[in-house]
Design a protein around this motif. Structure first.
Motif, PDB file in Angstrom:
ATOM      1  N   LEU A  70       0.740  -1.242  -0.098  1.00  0.00           N
ATOM      2  CA  LEU A  70       0.068  -0.047  -0.100  1.00  0.00           C
ATOM      3  C   LEU A  70       0.702   1.304  -0.029  1.00  0.00           C
ATOM      4  O   LEU A  70       0.432   2.184  -0.675  1.00  0.00           O
ATOM      5  CB  LEU A  70      -0.922  -0.082   1.092  1.00  0.00           C
ATOM      6  CG  LEU A  70      -1.664  -1.360   1.236  1.00  0.00           C
ATOM      7  CD1 LEU A  70      -2.557  -1.249   2.779  1.00  0.00           C
ATOM      8  CD2 LEU A  70      -2.692  -1.361   0.174  1.00  0.00           C
ATOM      9  N   ASN A  71       1.951   1.269   1.040  1.00  0.00           N
ATOM     10  CA  ASN A  71       2.728   2.480   0.778  1.00  0.00           C
ATOM     11  C   ASN A  71       3.787   2.347  -0.306  1.00  0.00           C
ATOM     12  O   ASN A  71       4.390   3.375  -0.514  1.00  0.00           O
ATOM     13  CB  ASN A  71       3.443   2.780   2.201  1.00  0.00           C
ATOM     14  CG  ASN A  71       4.464   1.732   2.526  1.00  0.00           C
ATOM     15  OD1 ASN A  71       4.786   0.918   1.792  1.00  0.00           O
ATOM     16  ND2 ASN A  71       4.849   1.707   4.027  1.00  0.00           N
ATOM     17  N   HIS A  75       9.533  -3.616   1.786  1.00  0.00           N
ATOM     18  CA  HIS A  75       9.647  -4.097   3.005  1.00  0.00           C
ATOM     19  C   HIS A  75       9.258  -3.141   4.236  1.00  0.00           C
ATOM     20  O   HIS A  75       9.159  -3.650   5.491  1.00  0.00           O
ATOM     21  CB  HIS A  75      11.107  -4.636   3.429  1.00  0.00           C
ATOM     22  CG  HIS A  75      11.619  -5.630   2.783  1.00  0.00           C
ATOM     23  ND1 HIS A  75      10.999  -6.971   2.711  1.00  0.00           N
ATOM     24  CD2 HIS A  75      12.576  -5.856   1.817  1.00  0.00           C
ATOM     25  CE1 HIS A  75      11.826  -7.872   2.062  1.00  0.00           C
ATOM     26  NE2 HIS A  75      12.645  -7.095   1.182  1.00  0.00           N
ATOM     27  N   SER A  76       9.125  -1.977   3.905  1.00  0.00           N
ATOM     28  CA  SER A  76       8.460  -0.596   4.818  1.00  0.00           C
ATOM     29  C   SER A  76       9.489  -0.598   6.065  1.00  0.00           C
ATOM     30  O   SER A  76       9.168  -0.673   7.127  1.00  0.00           O
ATOM     31  CB  SER A  76       7.174  -0.884   5.131  1.00  0.00           C
ATOM     32  OG  SER A  76       6.422  -0.987   4.168  1.00  0.00           O
ATOM     33  N   ALA A  77      10.994  -0.765   5.833  1.00  0.00           N
ATOM     34  CA  ALA A  77      11.764  -0.685   6.767  1.00  0.00           C
ATOM     35  C   ALA A  77      11.676   0.615   7.532  1.00  0.00           C
ATOM     36  O   ALA A  77      11.430   1.671   7.268  1.00  0.00           O
ATOM     37  CB  ALA A  77      13.171  -0.929   6.334  1.00  0.00           C
ATOM     38  N   LYS A 114       6.606   1.339  11.916  1.00  0.00           N
ATOM     39  CA  LYS A 114       6.467   0.848  13.276  1.00  0.00           C
ATOM     40  C   LYS A 114       4.962   0.575  13.341  1.00  0.00           C
ATOM     41  O   LYS A 114       4.463  -0.357  14.094  1.00  0.00           O
ATOM     42  CB  LYS A 114       6.954   1.645  14.235  1.00  0.00           C
ATOM     43  CG  LYS A 114       8.177   2.066  14.151  1.00  0.00           C
ATOM     44  CD  LYS A 114       9.123   0.877  14.261  1.00  0.00           C
ATOM     45  CE  LYS A 114      10.574   1.392  14.360  1.00  0.00           C
ATOM     46  NZ  LYS A 114      11.433   0.160  14.554  1.00  0.00           N
ATOM     47  N   ALA A 115       4.040   0.931  12.699  1.00  0.00           N
ATOM     48  CA  ALA A 115       2.711   1.081  12.897  1.00  0.00           C
ATOM     49  C   ALA A 115       2.024   0.888  11.179  1.00  0.00           C
ATOM     50  O   ALA A 115       2.058   1.869  10.599  1.00  0.00           O
ATOM     51  CB  ALA A 115       1.814   1.892  13.388  1.00  0.00           C
ATOM     52  N   PRO A 116       1.438  -0.434  10.929  1.00  0.00           N
ATOM     53  CA  PRO A 116       0.974  -0.565   9.593  1.00  0.00           C
ATOM     54  C   PRO A 116      -0.361  -0.027   9.370  1.00  0.00           C
ATOM     55  O   PRO A 116      -1.646  -0.771   9.266  1.00  0.00           O
ATOM     56  CB  PRO A 116       0.745  -2.187   9.376  1.00  0.00           C
ATOM     57  CG  PRO A 116       0.705  -2.540  10.664  1.00  0.00           C
ATOM     58  CD  PRO A 116       1.791  -1.625  11.721  1.00  0.00           C
ATOM     59  N   ALA A 117      -0.607   1.141   9.454  1.00  0.00           N
ATOM     60  CA  ALA A 117      -1.775   2.115   9.435  1.00  0.00           C
ATOM     61  C   ALA A 117      -2.627   1.784   8.145  1.00  0.00           C
ATOM     62  O   ALA A 117      -3.790   1.511   8.318  1.00  0.00           O
ATOM     63  CB  ALA A 117      -1.860   3.269   9.887  1.00  0.00           C
ATOM     64  N   LEU A 118      -1.834   1.727   7.011  1.00  0.00           N
ATOM     65  CA  LEU A 118      -2.426   1.519   5.705  1.00  0.00           C
ATOM     66  C   LEU A 118      -3.179   0.183   5.869  1.00  0.00           C
ATOM     67  O   LEU A 118      -4.118  -0.148   5.104  1.00  0.00           O
ATOM     68  CB  LEU A 118      -1.593   1.699   4.654  1.00  0.00           C
ATOM     69  CG  LEU A 118      -1.088   3.426   4.625  1.00  0.00           C
ATOM     70  CD1 LEU A 118      -0.342   3.265   3.605  1.00  0.00           C
ATOM     71  CD2 LEU A 118      -2.148   4.304   4.423  1.00  0.00           C
TER      72      LEU A 118
END
Length: 542
Positions: free
Chosen positions: A37-38, A42-44, A47-51
């Motif tokens: 989504l972002n 790996h979205s290193a 800390k919070a996968p809000a999407l």
């Protein structure tokens, strides 16, 4: 209805945040990684996968107020108490706010040990009523290897664990960094290792098995953190290689003897230790069925060498603890093999397709394109969770010519030494059966002599491939295309690789699919029931 949201989240996580929504029966309603989504691989540092949380709620058609429990795949308070700043756990309200939960009425927040969540994600996704479970990763709160006994309807029982100095994940990451492939370059390192004759690689003594168990060159200290452990492995690898790094650029690492030696040595270490651990967990539990989770579970070559009944989920890495944390509270009551298609739908095609137009999907037309040696991108149905494309977000091509490997690697802007895997919907007899590992393309299998001849584009240099076998009814479109290809004298096999460009996650939506095809070039794009002929191949055959 009770809703439980599992997350890989918190101040202690480093990569692969994800969210998974289940009901009180353990039925997975939605499960997606934040990177889809972002659009950050790996979205290193997230800390919070809000999407991902918002997408799970949207997919299930519920609001944040409907969620009863948020389950975290880390014991955040325990980590905070031990580490202090910067891993200081502020409050449940603060973390819930980061995840998108506000107001006076908040869901309950529960924390679960990281390796326990990994183990739950593997066992409850498996077809077994009881299993030995092995978790192998970089690190959890304290450990890097854990052994569990699992029986359906009963709590998981941890039998043994090993501290970070035995971390195969940290060792492999250090080797990938030395090779110039990056912290998340383990998949490339695994592919490169096949270019080395492992019988001729000296034993580096990094991790080995002795008469009294596992031995680490780093000793037995339990005090080293991630950074200290990684740095110590780095020094050991430099000493083994006798150099600070490879002599060749990334594109030519297969021609660098030192690089191949390091990759082969670290891969052999993983295979040796995982094989020994698999024997240990079976012996300690008295159960032959084996489940593996943790990031090392993505090592297809190691998985493929293990004997006996084996199951590895499609998301064994850290994103999988979102599923495991949720299932720690509401586990499925019956053994039903997990479906990886838990993400979002593609949505509509963009209205502006430039000089091309969409037409109705025609299986025979797609089969003709593939038989002609064309590359077809597919974005259909709910996206698959995990790093392996399983025909819902895939590039497909015919594997019957060696040139196709070169063309596909060029299209994807990848190093030419990197391999591909096949997909089929039957037993073509072209590789040794790999059991449940074929469900999610997560285990290597040795090609037969006829298979290596018939499928050169998916034959790796060591004679193995990484297959996916579609179950009946799992993916009707690709199965129909395979049937149509057989009618044209083609084997019932296609090359299947991830629908993405370099350094980016798999595409999630139709808009992303169109943009990716335009950027990379491909001959056709399938989005649900539409076929878009692009004619934009980035290379010219021959």
């Amino acid at each position: 209805m009770t809703y439980i949201l599992g997350v890989n989240a918190g101040l202690g996580i480093f990569h692969d945040p994800a969210a998974c929504l289940v009901d009180e029966h353990g039925t997975v309603l939605a499960f997606i990684e934040e990177e889809r989504l972002n659009r950050v691989r790996h979205s290193a540092g997230v800390k919070a996968p809000a999407l991902a949380v918002a997408r799970c709620l949207e997919t299930a058609g519920i609001d944040a107020a409907d969620v009863d429990v948020v389950a975290v795949g880390w014991d955040e308070p325990r980590m905070s108490a031990r580490q202090g700043a910067p891993w200081h756990f502020d409050s449940p309200r603060h973390l819930l706010g980061q995840l998108g939960f506000y107001g006076p009425q908040l869901p309950d927040l529960q924390f679960h040990p990281h390796h326990q969540a990994h183990a739950a994600s593997a066992f409850h996704a498996s077809p077994y009523d009881q299993a030995a479970v092995l978790v192998v990763d970089g690190n959890g709160e304290d450990e890097c290897i854990s052994i569990y006994r699992a029986r359906r309807g009963q709590p998981l029982v941890r039998l043994e664990r090993w501290p970070q100095v035995f971390s195969l994940g940290h060792l492999y990451e250090a080797a990938s960094l030395w090779l110039g492939l990056g912290r998340r370059g383990a998949g490339k390192t695994m592919g490169l290792a096949a270019y080395g004759a492992t019988d001729n690689v000296p034993d580096p003594g990094w991790l080995s098995v002795g008469p009294h168990g596992l031995i680490s060159a780093l000793g037995t200290s339990t005090g080293d953190d991630y950074y200290a452990t990684k740095d110590r492995w780095h020094k050991r690898i430099r000493q083994f290689a006798g150099a600070a790094g490879p002599q060749q650029p990334t594109a030519n690492l297969d021609a660098d003897p030192n690089a191949v030696k390091v990759a082969a040595a670290v891969q052999t270490t993983v295979e040796t230790v995982v094989s020994w651990m698999a024997g240990q967990v079976r012996e300690m539990t008295g159960i032959d069925n084996l489940c593996i989770a943790g990031g090392v579970g993505l090592n297809c070559a190691a998985n493929g060498r293990l004997p006996g009944e084996l199951y590895v989920p499609p998301v064994p890495h850290d994103a999988g603890v979102a599923l495991g944390a949720a299932w720690s509270l509401a586990a499925p009551r019956e053994a039903v093999v997990f479906s990886a298609y838990t993400g979002g739908l593609p949505g509509p095609l963009p209205t502006d397709l430039g000089s091309v137009t969409a037409q109705e999907l025609d299986v025979d037309r797609v089969a003709d394109l593939l038989a002609e040696g064309r590359i077809v991108a597919v974005c259909r149905g709910r996206s698959e969770v995990g790093p392996r494309a399983l025909c819902h977000r895939s590039f497909l091509a015919s594997p019957v010519t060696a040139q196709m490997r070169q063309w596909m690697n060029s299209l994807k802007r990848r190093e030419q030494w990197r391999p591909f895997g096949p997909v089929t919907h039957t037993d073509p007899g072209l590789w040794e059966p790999a059991g449940h590992l074929e469900r999610y393309m997560i285990g290597a299998a040795r090609l037969t002599c006829s298979g290596a001849t018939a499928l050169p584009a998916v034959a790796h240099v060591d004679g193995t491939t990484r297959p996916q076998r579609l179950e009946p009814g799992q993916e009707d479109f690709v199965s129909a295309v395979l049937d149509a290809l057989v009618q044209r004298g083609h084997p019932p096999v296609l090359l299947n690789t991830s629908f993405n460009g370099p350094g980016e996650p798999l595409v999630e939506t139709a808009g992303q699919a169109v943009a990716c095809v335009r950027r990379l070039g491909a001959d056709a794009l399938v989005v649900d029931d539409a076929l878009v002929l692009t004619g934009d191949r980035a290379m010219v055959p021959g």
